[in-house]
Design a protein around this motif. Sequence first.
Motif, short mmCIF file in Angstrom:
data_model
loop_
_atom_site.label_atom_id
_atom_site.label_comp_id
_atom_site.label_asym_id
_atom_site.label_seq_id
_atom_site.Cartn_x
_atom_site.Cartn_y
_atom_site.Cartn_z
N LEU A 195 0.87 -1.18 0.00
CA LEU A 195 0.00 0.00 0.00
C LEU A 195 0.90 1.23 0.00
CD1 LEU A 195 -2.93 1.01 0.09
CD2 LEU A 195 -2.70 1.17 2.57
N MET A 196 0.84 1.97 -1.10
CA MET A 196 1.67 3.17 -1.22
C MET A 196 0.79 4.40 -1.02
SD MET A 196 3.91 2.12 -4.57
CE MET A 196 2.52 1.55 -5.52
N ALA A 197 1.41 5.48 -0.54
CA ALA A 197 0.66 6.72 -0.34
C ALA A 197 1.56 7.90 -0.68
CB ALA A 197 0.19 6.82 1.10
N PHE A 198 0.93 8.96 -1.18
CA PHE A 198 1.62 10.24 -1.30
C PHE A 198 1.57 10.87 0.10
CE2 PHE A 198 -0.42 9.47 -5.43
CZ PHE A 198 0.68 9.56 -6.27
N VAL A 199 2.72 11.29 0.59
CA VAL A 199 2.77 11.86 1.94
C VAL A 199 3.35 13.26 1.84
CG1 VAL A 199 3.77 11.64 4.25
CG2 VAL A 199 3.11 9.58 2.97
N THR A 200 2.64 14.21 2.43
CA THR A 200 3.18 15.56 2.50
C THR A 200 2.58 16.26 3.71
OG1 THR A 200 3.74 17.50 1.19
CG2 THR A 200 1.49 16.66 0.94
N ASP A 201 2.89 17.54 3.89
CA ASP A 201 2.44 18.23 5.10
C ASP A 201 0.93 18.20 5.24
OD1 ASP A 201 4.99 18.87 4.31
OD2 ASP A 201 4.85 21.01 4.73
N SER A 202 0.21 18.22 4.11
CA SER A 202 -1.25 18.32 4.18
C SER A 202 -1.92 16.97 4.41
CB SER A 202 -1.81 18.98 2.92
OG SER A 202 -1.51 18.21 1.77
N GLY A 203 -1.18 15.86 4.40
CA GLY A 203 -1.82 14.57 4.70
C GLY A 203 -1.16 13.38 4.03
N VAL A 204 -1.87 12.25 4.14
CA VAL A 204 -1.41 10.96 3.60
C VAL A 204 -2.50 10.50 2.63
CG1 VAL A 204 -0.88 8.57 4.22
CG2 VAL A 204 -0.15 10.42 5.72
N TYR A 205 -2.15 10.32 1.36
CA TYR A 205 -3.14 10.05 0.32
C TYR A 205 -2.84 8.70 -0.34
CZ TYR A 205 -3.43 15.09 0.98
OH TYR A 205 -3.53 16.34 1.54
N PRO A 206 -3.66 7.68 -0.04
CA PRO A 206 -3.32 6.33 -0.51
C PRO A 206 -3.56 6.12 -1.99
CG PRO A 206 -5.43 6.33 0.62
CD PRO A 206 -4.88 7.72 0.76
N MET A 207 -2.80 5.20 -2.54
CA MET A 207 -2.96 4.75 -3.93
C MET A 207 -3.65 3.38 -3.91
SD MET A 207 0.86 5.70 -5.29
CE MET A 207 1.82 6.74 -4.20
N PRO A 208 -4.03 2.85 -5.09
CA PRO A 208 -4.61 1.51 -5.11
C PRO A 208 -3.64 0.48 -4.52
CG PRO A 208 -4.95 2.62 -7.21
CD PRO A 208 -4.04 3.50 -6.40
N ALA A 209 -4.17 -0.53 -3.85
CA ALA A 209 -3.34 -1.61 -3.29
C ALA A 209 -2.82 -2.49 -4.43
CB ALA A 209 -4.15 -2.46 -2.32
N VAL A 210 -1.66 -3.09 -4.22
CA VAL A 210 -1.02 -3.93 -5.26
C VAL A 210 -0.47 -5.18 -4.59
CG1 VAL A 210 0.75 -3.97 -7.07
CG2 VAL A 210 -0.29 -1.80 -6.45
N GLN A 211 -0.46 -6.29 -5.31
CA GLN A 211 0.29 -7.46 -4.82
C GLN A 211 1.48 -7.72 -5.73
OE1 GLN A 211 -1.39 -11.51 -4.44
NE2 GLN A 211 -0.25 -11.64 -2.51
N ASP A 212 2.65 -7.78 -5.11
CA ASP A 212 3.93 -8.01 -5.79
C ASP A 212 4.26 -9.50 -5.74
OD1 ASP A 212 6.49 -7.60 -6.84
OD2 ASP A 212 7.35 -6.97 -4.93
#
Length: 468
Positions: A195-212
Amino acid sequence: MRFLVVGGGAREHAVAAALHRSGAEVVVASANANPGLDAIARRAVRTDPNDGPRLAGLAREERVDVAVIGPEAPLAAGVADALRAHGVAVVGPDRAAARIESSKLYCRELLERRRVGGQPKWVAPRTVEEVDRAVAEFGRPFVVKPDGLTAGKGVWVQGSDFTDAKDGGMYAKSLLVQGGRALLEEKLDGEEFSLMAFVTDSGVYPMPAVQDFKRALEGNAGGNTGGMGSYSQRDHLLPFLSADDRDRALAILVRSVDAMRAEGLAYRGILYGGFMLTADGPLLLEFNARFGDPEGINVLTLYEEGDFGALLAGVANGRVDPNLLEFRLRSTVVKYLVPPGYGDRPRSGGLLTLDAGAIESAGVHVLYGSVEAAGPATVRLTSSRGIALVGEASAIHEASHRVESALAFVKGEYYVRHDIGTKDDLARRWEHVRRLRVPGAKTSPLPLSVAAPGAPPSSAGAPETLLG
Ligand code: AMP
Ligand code: GLY
């Protein structure tokens, strides 16, 4: 807007392609030439991607607005610090915060100190005697991890990479004797997801889940690799992953970002949680401080309608506009074409000829990894992952099938995991989690390949998204 993309693999090709689609200009800095990046970059510079001062000079010379750092090594080397010191906005944490990836010990200690939760049992012995004690006290299968970066290849799992607990202990001791640190962790049973997310001062914004798919060979045999391929599901969950599971993993990400902040570490970049979905919910295996490779390729393929340049500039500058988080509702499958023997003894130098037009018209995208151009439509494989083929469709297995069809347009010697995203594989994983969740089945889960006596066929009751 003008971006500097640091790194020369298929993940960076996916980042640069998404930027290019949004109308941004891209300057690339990488050690290797990459035919895909070269084709879209306004300038591609061969340089050491870990050389912060050199990259800061390049960013100034090219007047770049934002730098995006692809791989982990430049983050651990402080490239983001050097760029920021020269006034360049960066997607990627400073060296101190990148320790969340570059030191597994730092990560575990931080999360424990700040009571983040969601961790397996772990111990970090300092001496060979402590290793012996830890192995004796564990009393159940365990995993040995070197503290530092190993490109996904240094982790030894009992039952896969060693059988006897003593051999795991020997490996841990060898890491200590070489002057490093090692972690012993309980071996978790479950299904992995990223589970990846964009993280910055204004918050944590998740991306779609992936299986590697980390193991080199079909059926998850062979050694751990950086990742042989991956899939994502059209609802941005996974066949075995509910919205509740995803939200619990996201809560671990958010609490970890808070933990870093509480210790004075700002984080502007991508945070990637590698999780195991266990009978007790998601537990954290590791953090990465960047897009996954290949997982980043799945999610970036889904980013088409929004302005990716504006999104990344927002991350780098501290404020993301949530309206820019637009991932299409499609399933994706990535399969890496790698040199024969990859994961053990890769045979580099083989030539691949691709009919890129025919592949694209089969609905499959080509992203170039570690390959050298070797003539029209021909590339030479190195010892690393070569070409990523990305299929998309409504159902995961259809996307997988598209990639398989596209292989007809690739000539040459390579290895690829055909089992990524097949119906059978998805059904096994779904069944694995279903069984873990049956009360009482926690301690003795069935091997994936063995059906329980009297058990229904493995796909019975599987969700519609799985069977498509
Ligand atoms: P890591 O670099 O920590 O993600 O570990 C590499 C791979 O080793 C993971 O993707 C898992 O497949 C496996 N692994 C790591 N930690 C554990 C654990 N505690 N239990 C079971 N498998 C693990
Ligand atoms: N695919 C695993 C990683 O990017 O580390």
